[in-house]
Design a protein around this motif. Structure first.
Motif, PDB file in Angstrom:
ATOM      1  N   ALA A  46       0.813  -1.221   0.000  1.00  0.00           N
ATOM      2  CA  ALA A  46       0.000   0.000   0.000  1.00  0.00           C
ATOM      3  C   ALA A  46       0.844   1.268   0.000  1.00  0.00           C
ATOM      4  O   ALA A  46       0.417   2.293  -0.549  1.00  0.00           O
ATOM      5  CB  ALA A  46      -0.944  -0.002   1.203  1.00  0.00           C
ATOM      6  N   ILE A  47       2.038   1.222   0.585  1.00  0.00           N
ATOM      7  CA  ILE A  47       2.863   2.436   0.656  1.00  0.00           C
ATOM      8  C   ILE A  47       3.953   2.474  -0.415  1.00  0.00           C
ATOM      9  O   ILE A  47       4.776   3.390  -0.431  1.00  0.00           O
ATOM     10  CB  ILE A  47       3.468   2.641   2.058  1.00  0.00           C
ATOM     11  CG1 ILE A  47       4.438   1.517   2.440  1.00  0.00           C
ATOM     12  CG2 ILE A  47       2.370   2.838   3.092  1.00  0.00           C
ATOM     13  CD1 ILE A  47       5.262   1.787   3.696  1.00  0.00           C
ATOM     14  N   GLY A  48       3.972   1.478  -1.298  1.00  0.00           N
ATOM     15  CA  GLY A  48       4.902   1.527  -2.408  1.00  0.00           C
ATOM     16  C   GLY A  48       6.109   0.624  -2.290  1.00  0.00           C
ATOM     17  O   GLY A  48       6.964   0.615  -3.171  1.00  0.00           O
ATOM     18  N   LEU A  49       6.216  -0.148  -1.221  1.00  0.00           N
ATOM     19  CA  LEU A  49       7.302  -1.128  -1.100  1.00  0.00           C
ATOM     20  C   LEU A  49       6.804  -2.479  -1.612  1.00  0.00           C
ATOM     21  O   LEU A  49       7.006  -3.512  -0.988  1.00  0.00           O
ATOM     22  CB  LEU A  49       7.775  -1.234   0.357  1.00  0.00           C
ATOM     23  CG  LEU A  49       8.394   0.035   0.954  1.00  0.00           C
ATOM     24  CD1 LEU A  49       8.718  -0.171   2.433  1.00  0.00           C
ATOM     25  CD2 LEU A  49       9.639   0.442   0.183  1.00  0.00           C
ATOM     26  N   ASP A  50       6.152  -2.452  -2.759  1.00  0.00           N
ATOM     27  CA  ASP A  50       5.496  -3.629  -3.329  1.00  0.00           C
ATOM     28  C   ASP A  50       6.473  -4.484  -4.130  1.00  0.00           C
ATOM     29  O   ASP A  50       7.674  -4.201  -4.186  1.00  0.00           O
ATOM     30  CB  ASP A  50       4.311  -3.200  -4.185  1.00  0.00           C
ATOM     31  CG  ASP A  50       4.696  -2.192  -5.263  1.00  0.00           C
ATOM     32  OD1 ASP A  50       5.901  -1.996  -5.525  1.00  0.00           O
ATOM     33  OD2 ASP A  50       3.772  -1.593  -5.841  1.00  0.00           O
ATOM     34  N   ALA A  55      11.598  -5.709  -6.770  1.00  0.00           N
ATOM     35  CA  ALA A  55      12.320  -6.217  -7.940  1.00  0.00           C
ATOM     36  C   ALA A  55      13.238  -5.151  -8.539  1.00  0.00           C
ATOM     37  O   ALA A  55      14.368  -5.437  -8.926  1.00  0.00           O
ATOM     38  CB  ALA A  55      11.335  -6.715  -8.995  1.00  0.00           C
ATOM     39  N   ALA A  56      12.760  -3.916  -8.580  1.00  0.00           N
ATOM     40  CA  ALA A  56      13.533  -2.834  -9.201  1.00  0.00           C
ATOM     41  C   ALA A  56      14.700  -2.366  -8.340  1.00  0.00           C
ATOM     42  O   ALA A  56      15.751  -2.001  -8.852  1.00  0.00           O
ATOM     43  CB  ALA A  56      12.614  -1.647  -9.505  1.00  0.00           C
ATOM     44  N   THR A  57      14.517  -2.370  -7.014  1.00  0.00           N
ATOM     45  CA  THR A  57      15.528  -1.790  -6.118  1.00  0.00           C
ATOM     46  C   THR A  57      16.303  -2.815  -5.305  1.00  0.00           C
ATOM     47  O   THR A  57      17.341  -2.482  -4.733  1.00  0.00           O
ATOM     48  CB  THR A  57      14.877  -0.801  -5.130  1.00  0.00           C
ATOM     49  OG1 THR A  57      13.992  -1.539  -4.261  1.00  0.00           O
ATOM     50  CG2 THR A  57      14.116   0.294  -5.853  1.00  0.00           C
ATOM     51  N   VAL A 114       9.350  -4.319  15.041  1.00  0.00           N
ATOM     52  CA  VAL A 114      10.296  -3.323  14.578  1.00  0.00           C
ATOM     53  C   VAL A 114      10.878  -3.882  13.282  1.00  0.00           C
ATOM     54  O   VAL A 114      11.377  -5.006  13.259  1.00  0.00           O
ATOM     55  CB  VAL A 114      11.406  -3.041  15.615  1.00  0.00           C
ATOM     56  CG1 VAL A 114      12.445  -2.080  15.040  1.00  0.00           C
ATOM     57  CG2 VAL A 114      10.806  -2.484  16.897  1.00  0.00           C
ATOM     58  N   LEU A 115      10.764  -3.089  12.215  1.00  0.00           N
ATOM     59  CA  LEU A 115      11.170  -3.519  10.881  1.00  0.00           C
ATOM     60  C   LEU A 115      12.273  -2.605  10.358  1.00  0.00           C
ATOM     61  O   LEU A 115      12.275  -1.401  10.629  1.00  0.00           O
ATOM     62  CB  LEU A 115       9.963  -3.483   9.946  1.00  0.00           C
ATOM     63  CG  LEU A 115       8.795  -4.357  10.426  1.00  0.00           C
ATOM     64  CD1 LEU A 115       7.474  -3.779  10.000  1.00  0.00           C
ATOM     65  CD2 LEU A 115       8.968  -5.769   9.926  1.00  0.00           C
ATOM     66  N   LEU A 116      13.195  -3.188   9.606  1.00  0.00           N
ATOM     67  CA  LEU A 116      14.328  -2.461   9.043  1.00  0.00           C
ATOM     68  C   LEU A 116      14.264  -2.500   7.528  1.00  0.00           C
ATOM     69  O   LEU A 116      14.111  -3.581   6.937  1.00  0.00           O
ATOM     70  CB  LEU A 116      15.644  -3.097   9.520  1.00  0.00           C
ATOM     71  CG  LEU A 116      16.944  -2.521   8.958  1.00  0.00           C
ATOM     72  CD1 LEU A 116      17.171  -1.101   9.473  1.00  0.00           C
ATOM     73  CD2 LEU A 116      18.113  -3.427   9.333  1.00  0.00           C
ATOM     74  N   HIS A 117      14.396  -1.348   6.891  1.00  0.00           N
ATOM     75  CA  HIS A 117      14.461  -1.283   5.434  1.00  0.00           C
ATOM     76  C   HIS A 117      15.872  -1.704   5.023  1.00  0.00           C
ATOM     77  O   HIS A 117      16.863  -1.153   5.504  1.00  0.00           O
ATOM     78  CB  HIS A 117      14.146   0.134   4.943  1.00  0.00           C
ATOM     79  CG  HIS A 117      14.062   0.230   3.468  1.00  0.00           C
ATOM     80  ND1 HIS A 117      14.986   0.904   2.722  1.00  0.00           N
ATOM     81  CD2 HIS A 117      13.167  -0.285   2.583  1.00  0.00           C
ATOM     82  CE1 HIS A 117      14.665   0.829   1.444  1.00  0.00           C
ATOM     83  NE2 HIS A 117      13.556   0.108   1.336  1.00  0.00           N
ATOM     84  N   VAL A 118      15.953  -2.705   4.154  1.00  0.00           N
ATOM     85  CA  VAL A 118      17.225  -3.317   3.766  1.00  0.00           C
ATOM     86  C   VAL A 118      17.353  -3.324   2.252  1.00  0.00           C
ATOM     87  O   VAL A 118      16.404  -3.668   1.548  1.00  0.00           O
ATOM     88  CB  VAL A 118      17.297  -4.768   4.308  1.00  0.00           C
ATOM     89  CG1 VAL A 118      18.517  -5.498   3.789  1.00  0.00           C
ATOM     90  CG2 VAL A 118      17.280  -4.767   5.828  1.00  0.00           C
ATOM     91  N   SER A 119      18.547  -2.980   1.781  1.00  0.00           N
ATOM     92  CA  SER A 119      18.878  -3.129   0.361  1.00  0.00           C
ATOM     93  C   SER A 119      19.639  -4.435   0.206  1.00  0.00           C
ATOM     94  O   SER A 119      20.603  -4.690   0.922  1.00  0.00           O
ATOM     95  CB  SER A 119      19.750  -1.970  -0.124  1.00  0.00           C
ATOM     96  OG  SER A 119      20.196  -2.246  -1.443  1.00  0.00           O
ATOM     97  N   PHE A 130      14.696   4.617   3.668  1.00  0.00           N
ATOM     98  CA  PHE A 130      13.470   4.467   2.890  1.00  0.00           C
ATOM     99  C   PHE A 130      13.507   5.432   1.704  1.00  0.00           C
ATOM    100  O   PHE A 130      14.065   6.530   1.815  1.00  0.00           O
ATOM    101  CB  PHE A 130      12.241   4.815   3.747  1.00  0.00           C
ATOM    102  CG  PHE A 130      11.892   3.808   4.792  1.00  0.00           C
ATOM    103  CD1 PHE A 130      11.355   2.579   4.454  1.00  0.00           C
ATOM    104  CD2 PHE A 130      12.085   4.098   6.139  1.00  0.00           C
ATOM    105  CE1 PHE A 130      11.017   1.646   5.423  1.00  0.00           C
ATOM    106  CE2 PHE A 130      11.752   3.180   7.116  1.00  0.00           C
ATOM    107  CZ  PHE A 130      11.219   1.950   6.765  1.00  0.00           C
ATOM    108  N   PRO A 131      12.885   5.051   0.585  1.00  0.00           N
ATOM    109  CA  PRO A 131      12.717   6.025  -0.497  1.00  0.00           C
ATOM    110  C   PRO A 131      11.969   7.248   0.053  1.00  0.00           C
ATOM    111  O   PRO A 131      11.142   7.122   0.963  1.00  0.00           O
ATOM    112  CB  PRO A 131      11.866   5.279  -1.531  1.00  0.00           C
ATOM    113  CG  PRO A 131      12.095   3.823  -1.237  1.00  0.00           C
ATOM    114  CD  PRO A 131      12.311   3.747   0.250  1.00  0.00           C
ATOM    115  N   ALA A 132      12.237   8.421  -0.494  1.00  0.00           N
ATOM    116  CA  ALA A 132      11.670   9.676   0.022  1.00  0.00           C
ATOM    117  C   ALA A 132      10.147   9.640   0.119  1.00  0.00           C
ATOM    118  O   ALA A 132       9.580  10.084   1.126  1.00  0.00           O
ATOM    119  CB  ALA A 132      12.122  10.849  -0.846  1.00  0.00           C
ATOM    120  N   GLU A 133       9.468   9.116  -0.910  1.00  0.00           N
ATOM    121  CA  GLU A 133       7.994   9.083  -0.871  1.00  0.00           C
ATOM    122  C   GLU A 133       7.482   8.163   0.229  1.00  0.00           C
ATOM    123  O   GLU A 133       6.485   8.471   0.879  1.00  0.00           O
ATOM    124  CB  GLU A 133       7.427   8.648  -2.223  1.00  0.00           C
ATOM    125  CG  GLU A 133       7.537   9.721  -3.284  1.00  0.00           C
ATOM    126  CD  GLU A 133       6.807   9.345  -4.562  1.00  0.00           C
ATOM    127  OE1 GLU A 133       5.758   8.672  -4.489  1.00  0.00           O
ATOM    128  OE2 GLU A 133       7.287   9.729  -5.638  1.00  0.00           O
TER     129      GLU A 133
END
Length: 163
Positions: A46-50, A55-57, A114-119, A130-133
């Motif tokens: 829903a927030i764009g981390l779909d 796949a793209a990032t 607690v969740l961590l954004h990971v590349s 996180f991406p700016a949006e």
């Protein structure tokens, strides 16, 4: 991600399936974790981390910590409503609080994560901003979720009381 919106809460429906029932005839502890995890994944979408973003990032969310409070039993066929609130977020992490209710509105369980954004780009997972949006949506969600605080049961330390 244009047009996405953060709300005070994110809600999705689920139904207790036969595969979630244990030998006691009610929903097993692992199934609560699945239901809460699927809610986090739906929120990510829903927030764009779909899937397209992943796949793209090569980025995703990893769970750093999770705690569940079990309040009432669930049984096969029960309709569930799962709600996620973002309590806090920073550049790379978010603190989520989830509730599971039955069709009558009774609180069945709660979950804190607690969740961590990971590349995962380059093959080695690494914490990433996180991406700016997405960061902007999380900031809105945090301000909207302030109305549900405080939550005494998530402030409590887990353990046995010494009386």
């Amino acid at each position: 991600m244009t047009g996405r919106r953060a709300a005070a809460s994110f809600t999705r429906a689920a139904t207790v399936g036969k595969e979630w029932i244990d030998y006691n005839g009610h929903m097993a502890d692992f199934a609560y974790a699945i239901a809460f995890s699927e809610t986090v994944t739906a929120y990510m979408d829903a927030i764009g981390l779909d899937a397209a973003c992943r796949a793209a990032t090569g980025s995703t969310l990893y769970t750093l910590d999770m705690r569940t409070g079990y309040l009432r039993e669930c049984h096969e066929g029960d309709a569930l409503s799962l709600t996620l609130h973002v309590l806090e977020a920073d550049a790379k992490r978010l603190h989520a609080y989830l509730e599971m209710h039955n069709a009558a509105g009774t609180l069945l369980a709660w979950n804190e994560q607690v969740l961590l954004h990971v590349s995962q780009a380059g093959g080695q997972p690494k914490a990433a901003a996180f991406p700016a949006e997405v960061a902007a949506l999380l900031a809105l969600a945090v301000s909207d979720s302030a109305e549900i605080l405080p939550l005494p049961h998530i402030e409590r330390r887990i353990g046995l009381s010494r009386s």
